[in-house]
Design an enzyme around this catalytic site. Structure first.
Site, PDB file in Angstrom:
ATOM      1  N   LYS A   1      10.829  18.950  -5.602  1.00  0.00           N
ATOM      2  CA  LYS A   1       9.690  18.015  -5.593  1.00  0.00           C
ATOM      3  C   LYS A   1       8.641  18.437  -4.578  1.00  0.00           C
ATOM      4  O   LYS A   1       8.977  18.949  -3.514  1.00  0.00           O
ATOM      5  CB  LYS A   1      10.168  16.615  -5.238  1.00  0.00           C
ATOM      6  CG  LYS A   1      10.774  15.912  -6.425  1.00  0.00           C
ATOM      7  CD  LYS A   1      11.219  14.504  -6.012  1.00  0.00           C
ATOM      8  CE  LYS A   1      12.146  13.936  -7.078  1.00  0.00           C
ATOM      9  NZ  LYS A   1      13.029  12.912  -6.549  1.00  0.00           N
ATOM     10  N   GLY A   2       7.383  18.181  -4.884  1.00  0.00           N
ATOM     11  CA  GLY A   2       6.347  18.368  -3.880  1.00  0.00           C
ATOM     12  C   GLY A   2       5.700  19.740  -3.900  1.00  0.00           C
ATOM     13  O   GLY A   2       4.984  20.103  -2.971  1.00  0.00           O
ATOM     14  N   CYS A   3       5.955  20.527  -4.952  1.00  0.00           N
ATOM     15  CA  CYS A   3       5.263  21.799  -5.086  1.00  0.00           C
ATOM     16  C   CYS A   3       4.248  21.653  -6.215  1.00  0.00           C
ATOM     17  O   CYS A   3       4.500  20.962  -7.186  1.00  0.00           O
ATOM     18  CB  CYS A   3       6.229  22.919  -5.456  1.00  0.00           C
ATOM     19  SG  CYS A   3       7.674  22.970  -4.399  1.00  0.00           S
ATOM     20  N   GLN A   4       3.123  22.335  -6.090  1.00  0.00           N
ATOM     21  CA  GLN A   4       2.158  22.223  -7.166  1.00  0.00           C
ATOM     22  C   GLN A   4       2.575  23.054  -8.371  1.00  0.00           C
ATOM     23  O   GLN A   4       2.271  22.726  -9.497  1.00  0.00           O
ATOM     24  CB  GLN A   4       0.767  22.622  -6.695  1.00  0.00           C
ATOM     25  CG  GLN A   4      -0.276  21.999  -7.601  1.00  0.00           C
ATOM     26  CD  GLN A   4      -1.669  22.368  -7.200  1.00  0.00           C
ATOM     27  OE1 GLN A   4      -2.132  23.474  -7.370  1.00  0.00           O
ATOM     28  NE2 GLN A   4      -2.367  21.396  -6.639  1.00  0.00           N
ATOM     29  N   SER A   5       3.264  24.166  -8.114  1.00  0.00           N
ATOM     30  CA  SER A   5       3.825  24.905  -9.246  1.00  0.00           C
ATOM     31  C   SER A   5       5.291  24.489  -9.377  1.00  0.00           C
ATOM     32  O   SER A   5       5.848  23.862  -8.489  1.00  0.00           O
ATOM     33  CB  SER A   5       3.699  26.407  -9.002  1.00  0.00           C
ATOM     34  OG  SER A   5       4.570  26.801  -7.976  1.00  0.00           O
TER      35      SER A   5
END
Ligand SMILES: Cc1ncc(COP(=O)(O)O)c(C=O)c1O
Ligand SMILES: Cc1ncc(COP(=O)(O)O)c(C=O)c1O
Lengths: 405, 136, 405, 136
Positions: free
Chosen positions: D49-53
């Site tokens: 969670k919390g990554c743009q990719s």
């Protein structure tokens, strides 16, 4: 009169800086715009001369603050062509404005009714209606889009039917730039007696509209996307709609009388403005509107259209460059992908070269799902951008692509 | 006297005073000498909205003209409504509805009596005009 | 260290002005406080250097803005002693904070349950609960007050019973200055398993509290009453409560995923922060907190207590002077009436002499009803007020009374 | 090599490069050479969670140690997770859970990899530590 880009840029001190050792090229304007000196000056002048709580004060500062705030209300009324300034509600932003309406409709909508939005909406014009439908049993419907990112209107008459309680639609798509045929869709909604709301988040900075010409029931603007302060939005509503809509938040300002047993509500606009307002934001927004109008919204829009054309042509020569959103009628937004690269990687490597673009879903996940893409890189233009900046952007993009391939 | 003449007279009256204190003293005097409104008239439906103190306004049609009574629990509000009654009382309804009130600016109280002021001057004027329109 | 009033006043340029030809004496601090240079500088520095939309941007400005905003979240966490910064929600103000909780409780409360407030609340801590009770069939109960303006606690155990879902109470009364026995009332609420909320509107500027010591579930602050910008508030909530509470507004930032059919919500704090936040307000509030702490909240409170004592004694010599609210434990607020005068008249004539006080009901109509008064005149003190100002205030008040009698 | 030694080696590697372009090129190379995660492992529950990719992280207990696999759809994210795997792979669970990652600052990418960055570096570290704690 010529478009005096040097003067305009001189009014935005933030642009004159280096990022990662390169001159900043700010192309993230659909997310938020920069603020001119006039806005910052209005804020400091307010705090250094006139600050006080509004509306109930008999003393001079309170009076000045109230006059200033109410003056901006009237300025907004004039700007969007509303009939009376009581139809202008100050909110926290577009999201707050739409939630205000969606909440109030909870008491009015029936389970057999439906709300119509489009497949092209920002989450802020999707989720409040999903929540409304969940609370009330009403149905949410979508006007679909084609592969160019344009609304498909041929089954409009089935989608918007006599059970439609509300049509809520954005005017200009923040992720694709599509300018939607607002009049056509509003006409259908009005024919069946539905209420109507236009999300003007991307309208405010790029186009001047008249709410009476559109004959729309609700219209919203965000100060921070129009060169004004954060934390402030506008909800325009026709008097008869605002009077029919139950109040949203309870508290100071929005009441007429309060006893331990029961409260009665104030007249509009106060009925929808519970609590101490964002007075500074209102005053800063007034300065932003004045600044925009001094340049001229049509002149700005034309300048941005030239930039969009220039960028579209220029970047198309990059191998594998693919525009997402190719509507015939577009404003100020260029969303794209480059074959064999991820938009996030492009964003990071552009940032290394001083270029600020946004990457991701732009709060419009359903659009990305429909195009089966993880997101896009998005360059969006404002009054202060230049062709030279687009040239820098292109060179940086080519370099990034070379690194990634 | 017509509404304009009444206003001119008020402006003359206030021209005597060159400081705020004397002006307010005069408003207070006007408030004190406003003919009383009987207690049974101090009812909810005669209250003017938008004033910080309670202001009651009553009107009756007298032929073409309108007769006004008022009361306020704050003396300055009472003085203000007394000025308005001085100007509008027993004037033709049609003229009340149309009247422009230049005197506010001229007596040098504009700053103190602006539209958003909690004193409700604007609300009082609006209420008097609504009565007049209803009778016109 | 001595309390350096000259330095403090020099930080508030607005104080150095004439109103109606007299030096401004600003005694309307319970309504809103003035802003120091540090706050205005933080705002202009933000707009001239770092402004961008937060959280989803990969570019440098967005990153700086996000870091700055999240830095303030942590600063607030530390200021009120919360366990983790995810428990700090940024809202539009106290009113917005309380409505957020009251709305969410709509899905949790049962018709046989009750909400307990006090007869000493601001409308913003009355009306949201009235609306909640109206929607759900729950009952609203009040802890009554005595003629000194203190809570009457002897029937607390009947009022707060096993059906109490929420106790919502202010810490310091904005209209009477009463400092309420928060711990006692919270203890009773916790004993029956009720949720608790403390309205800290008047706490923020005058006292430092630790939410873990109080063991309160929700606590709220308003930036504009703490020398910070308008349009920003804080809602502290214990993690487990915030996780149990349904989200309030739908929109950008507060979602994890959105499809046309359904959305899932983000983790706290984002779950409660729909839409573009008031970034500038957050940053300005950070500067305000830092400024307050540099003076020292205890030093400020002591200074204000001296002013309150001085004013109380000094004004009492005016014939017919009557204090409304004579609690044993008071902070910074002096509400009064003078026999034979109306508070509105006092306010107007004080303003003519440069003195800004508030007159009216102070958004606490039930208190005024209980005391059978039309309102009060209220002088409220802040860090920058002085005894000399109180002397000017007294002289002006005597003059006003002479004119009115 | 221990976790500290691994970090020191990485810092040495990056010391070769004196501009951002070469540093990023190196990260991209590391991303390209990350051993692939099989498609059936690219599942919802392995997403960080919390990554743009999209970043998938998988871990298994191997005695005292933890074995990691990862994939990312963006190459820079993949390079970042490859660096972390280089440091943590087959290290003792207890040490992973406790490790301080000074290398981020030392390779001169601190600015680029700050906690609130959308790249999710912090989220990846957190996820790896959670796995390690579960196995410790
Ligand atoms: C005790 C109290 N509660 C609530 C409020 C409402 O705060 P705001 O208007 O900032 O929402 C105030 C301030 O007016 C207050 O003094
Ligand atoms: C089309 C559209 N609608 C709604 C929003 C939400 O606006 P805000 O975040 O200011 O509430 C935005 C901006 O992000 C937008 O572009």
């Amino acid at each position: 009169m010529a478009y005096d880009i040097d003067y305009i840029r001189s009014q935005f001190p933030i642009l004159d800086q280096q990022v990662q050792g390169r001159p900043l090229v700010y192309l993230d304007n659909a997310a938020t715009t920069q603020k001119p000196v006039a806005v910052v000056d209005a804020i400091s002048s307010y705090y250094y001369n006139d600050n006080a709580n509004v509306h109930r004060g008999v003393h001079t500062l309170s009076q000045r603050a109230t006059d200033a705030m109410e003056g901006v209300r009237d300025q907004v009324r004039e700007h969007i062509g509303a009939r009376e300034s009581a139809e202008i509600i100050f909110t926290r932003g577009i999201t707050d404005s739409i939630n205000t309406v969606a909440f109030g409709m909870g008491a009015l909508i029936k389970p057999h009714q439906n709300v119509v939005i489009t497949a092209l909406e920002h989450h802020s014009n999707i989720v409040p209606w999903q929540m409304l439908c969940e609370r009330t049993g009403a149905t949410l419907r979508y006007i679909p889009i084609n592969e160019k990112g344009e609304l498909i209107l041929h089954s409009l008459e089935e989608i918007i039917d006599e059970n439609t309680a509300m049509l809520a639609i954005n005017h200009i798509s923040n992720s694709l730039g599509t300018v939607n045929p607002v009049s056509t869709t509003l006409a259908r909604a009005k024919a069946v007696g539905a209420w109507t709301l236009v999300d003007g988040a991307q309208t405010g900075p790029h186009a001047k509209v008249n709410v009476q010409d559109w004959d729309v029931d609700f219209f919203t603007l965000a100060s921070h996307k129009m060169y004004g302060p954060t934390g402030l939005g506008v909800l325009y509503g026709k008097r008869e709609r605002l009077e029919a809509l139950p109040p949203y938040q309870g508290g100071g300002e929005m009441i007429a009388t309060v006893t331990l047993e029961k409260s009665t509500y104030a007249e509009i606009p106060h009925k929808f403005e519970a609590g101490t307002p964002h007075i500074e934001g209102v005053i800063g927004f007034g300065a932003a509107l004045k600044f925009m109008n001094s340049i001229g919204i049509e002149a700005i829009a034309q300048h941005e259209a030239e930039l969009l054309d220039y960028a579209t042509v220029s970047l198309s020569s990059i191998e594998g460059f693919r525009i997402i959103g190719t509507a015939d009628h577009k404003a100020s937004v260029l969303s794209f992908l480059i074959d064999g690269t991820h938009p996030y990687d492009l964003g990071v490597l552009l940032d290394q070269q001083g270029i600020a673009v946004r990457t991701g879903q732009h709060c419009t996940q359903p659009i990305m799902d429909q195009f089966c893409i993880p997101g896009t890189a998005r360059a969006s233009f404002a009054m202060y951008n230049t062709k030279e900046e687009i040239d820098l952007f292109k060179a940086a993009l080519e370099r990034a692509v070379n690194m990634l391939r | 006297m017509t509404i304009s003449e009444k206003q001119a007279a008020l402006v003359d009256e206030f021209a005597f005073f060159d400081n705020w204190m004397d002006k307010y003293n005069h408003i207070i005097e006007m408030g004190k000498s406003l003919k009383p409104l009987s207690d049974e008239n101090k009812q909810e439906d005669l209250l003017v909205k938008g004033c910080q103190s309670k202001v009651w306004l009553k009107a009756e049609k007298r032929g073409e003209a309108v007769k006004f009574w008022a009361h306020a629990d704050a003396i300055i509000a009472k003085g203000i409504v007394a000025m308005l009654i001085d100007i509008f009382d027993e004037q033709p309804a049609a003229e009340i509805a149309e009247a422009e009130l230049g005197f506010i600016e001229e007596i040098g109280l504009k700053d103190h009596l602006s539209p958003t002021r909690a004193n409700g001057l604007m609300s009082m004027i609006k209420q008097m005009k609504i009565y007049a329109l209803a009778f016109a």
